[in-house]
Write an enzyme that holds these catalytic residues in place. Structure first.
Site, PDB file in Angstrom:
ATOM      1  N   GLY A  46       0.843  -1.192   0.000  1.00 16.99           N
ATOM      2  CA  GLY A  46       0.000   0.000   0.000  1.00 16.99           C
ATOM      3  C   GLY A  46       0.875   1.238   0.000  1.00 16.99           C
ATOM      4  O   GLY A  46       2.026   1.199   0.454  1.00 16.99           O
ATOM      5  N   GLN A  51       3.041   9.956   1.200  1.00 17.09           N
ATOM      6  CA  GLN A  51       4.334   9.250   1.244  1.00 17.09           C
ATOM      7  C   GLN A  51       5.217   9.568   0.044  1.00 17.09           C
ATOM      8  O   GLN A  51       6.409   9.255   0.059  1.00 17.09           O
ATOM      9  CB  GLN A  51       4.116   7.733   1.330  1.00 17.09           C
ATOM     10  CG  GLN A  51       3.478   7.297   2.641  1.00 17.09           C
ATOM     11  CD  GLN A  51       3.347   5.802   2.692  1.00 17.09           C
ATOM     12  OE1 GLN A  51       2.388   5.244   2.191  1.00 17.09           O
ATOM     13  NE2 GLN A  51       4.349   5.133   3.273  1.00 17.09           N
ATOM     14  N   CYS A  94       5.865  -0.044   7.424  1.00 17.41           N
ATOM     15  CA  CYS A  94       5.491   1.138   6.642  1.00 17.41           C
ATOM     16  C   CYS A  94       6.692   1.537   5.797  1.00 17.41           C
ATOM     17  O   CYS A  94       7.814   1.600   6.306  1.00 17.41           O
ATOM     18  CB  CYS A  94       5.097   2.269   7.591  1.00 17.41           C
ATOM     19  SG  CYS A  94       4.641   3.791   6.733  1.00 17.41           S
ATOM     20  N   LEU A  95       6.454   1.805   4.524  1.00 14.51           N
ATOM     21  CA  LEU A  95       7.559   2.172   3.628  1.00 14.51           C
ATOM     22  C   LEU A  95       8.245   3.458   4.080  1.00 14.51           C
ATOM     23  O   LEU A  95       9.398   3.687   3.734  1.00 14.51           O
ATOM     24  CB  LEU A  95       7.046   2.332   2.195  1.00 14.51           C
ATOM     25  CG  LEU A  95       6.491   1.051   1.548  1.00 14.51           C
ATOM     26  CD1 LEU A  95       5.951   1.357   0.160  1.00 14.51           C
ATOM     27  CD2 LEU A  95       7.559  -0.036   1.487  1.00 14.51           C
ATOM     28  N   HIS A 136      -4.457   1.306   7.466  1.00 18.38           N
ATOM     29  CA  HIS A 136      -3.096   1.861   7.558  1.00 18.38           C
ATOM     30  C   HIS A 136      -2.949   3.038   6.586  1.00 18.38           C
ATOM     31  O   HIS A 136      -2.468   4.115   6.968  1.00 18.38           O
ATOM     32  CB  HIS A 136      -2.088   0.755   7.235  1.00 18.38           C
ATOM     33  CG  HIS A 136      -0.655   1.195   7.226  1.00 18.38           C
ATOM     34  ND1 HIS A 136       0.284   0.679   8.096  1.00 18.38           N
ATOM     35  CD2 HIS A 136       0.007   2.087   6.451  1.00 18.38           C
ATOM     36  CE1 HIS A 136       1.467   1.269   7.848  1.00 18.38           C
ATOM     37  NE2 HIS A 136       1.322   2.114   6.851  1.00 18.38           N
ATOM     38  N   GLU A 137      -3.375   2.840   5.347  1.00 20.01           N
ATOM     39  CA  GLU A 137      -3.229   3.905   4.349  1.00 20.01           C
ATOM     40  C   GLU A 137      -4.163   5.068   4.641  1.00 20.01           C
ATOM     41  O   GLU A 137      -3.786   6.231   4.443  1.00 20.01           O
ATOM     42  CB  GLU A 137      -3.471   3.358   2.933  1.00 20.01           C
ATOM     43  CG  GLU A 137      -2.563   2.217   2.517  1.00 20.01           C
ATOM     44  CD  GLU A 137      -1.090   2.477   2.768  1.00 20.01           C
ATOM     45  OE1 GLU A 137      -0.647   3.637   2.705  1.00 20.01           O
ATOM     46  OE2 GLU A 137      -0.366   1.507   3.056  1.00 20.01           O
ATOM     47  N   HIS A 140      -2.642   7.428   6.973  1.00 24.38           N
ATOM     48  CA  HIS A 140      -1.672   8.345   6.354  1.00 24.38           C
ATOM     49  C   HIS A 140      -2.356   9.630   5.893  1.00 24.38           C
ATOM     50  O   HIS A 140      -1.757  10.711   5.953  1.00 24.38           O
ATOM     51  CB  HIS A 140      -0.998   7.689   5.139  1.00 24.38           C
ATOM     52  CG  HIS A 140       0.189   6.848   5.481  1.00 24.38           C
ATOM     53  ND1 HIS A 140       1.314   7.349   6.090  1.00 24.38           N
ATOM     54  CD2 HIS A 140       0.443   5.528   5.287  1.00 24.38           C
ATOM     55  CE1 HIS A 140       2.201   6.376   6.257  1.00 24.38           C
ATOM     56  NE2 HIS A 140       1.698   5.259   5.785  1.00 24.38           N
TER      57      HIS A 140
HETATM   58 NI    NI Z   1       2.612   3.354   5.809  1.00 22.70          NI
END
Ligand code: NI
Length: 153
Positions: A46, A51, A94-95, A136-137, A140
């Site tokens: 995701g 991000q 998380c990226l 999660h997304e 963000h």
């Molecule tokens: Ni994330």
């Protein structure tokens, strides 16, 4: 298409509340294509627009591609309409926070409305890893990271 630079924890864009998308045009489509390319390259399941430094309410999810055929999903201006009272704790990464894992409690299902790339409203109910990834997304877009909502493993 391009792999975009990913913003990391400490970048203020990750703490801002993203603003709604109001232009459903080729620029939006190109951004979403780049977000998928960035997510698959990372590799991740995701990616939310903040991000990659874009404070707009967009995220992409593909929970299947690592194990099976790709299942790309695009969410523009998502709204959570309902969520399970029951929550479960799972491990998330998380990226934007490399090399760390967090235990995070999430509802076991969520119902969403969102717009597609043409601005048409869609709705759906998601469970399991899709629900986790979507929550999660979505966080963000609210400027929330798992450093805040979870517990470092
Ligand atoms: Ni994330």
């Amino acid at each position: 298409m391009a792999v975009l630079p990913i913003r990391f924890e400490g970048d203020p864009v990750l703490l801002q509340i993203a603003v709604p998308v109001d232009q459903f045009d080729e620029n939006l489509a190109a951004l979403v294509r780049d977000m998928f390319e960035t997510m698959y390259d990372a590799p991740g399941r995701g990616l939310a627009a903040p991000q990659v430094g874009v404070g707009r309410r967009i995220f992409v999810v593909d929970t299947a591609w690592k194990e099976a055929d790709p299942d790309p999903m695009i969410f523009v201006n998502p709204k959570i309409m309902a969520r399970a009272e029951e929550e479960a704790v799972g491990t998330e990464a998380c990226l934007s926070i490399p090399d760390k894992s967090f235990d995070v409690s999430r509802p076991v299902w969520v119902e969403l409305m969102w717009q597609d790339l043409d601005g048409v409203w869609q709705q759906g109910r998601f469970t399991g890893v899709q629900a986790i990834c979507i929550c999660h997304e979505f966080d963000h877009l609210q400027g929330l990271l798992i450093t805040e909502t979870g517990t470092l493993q």
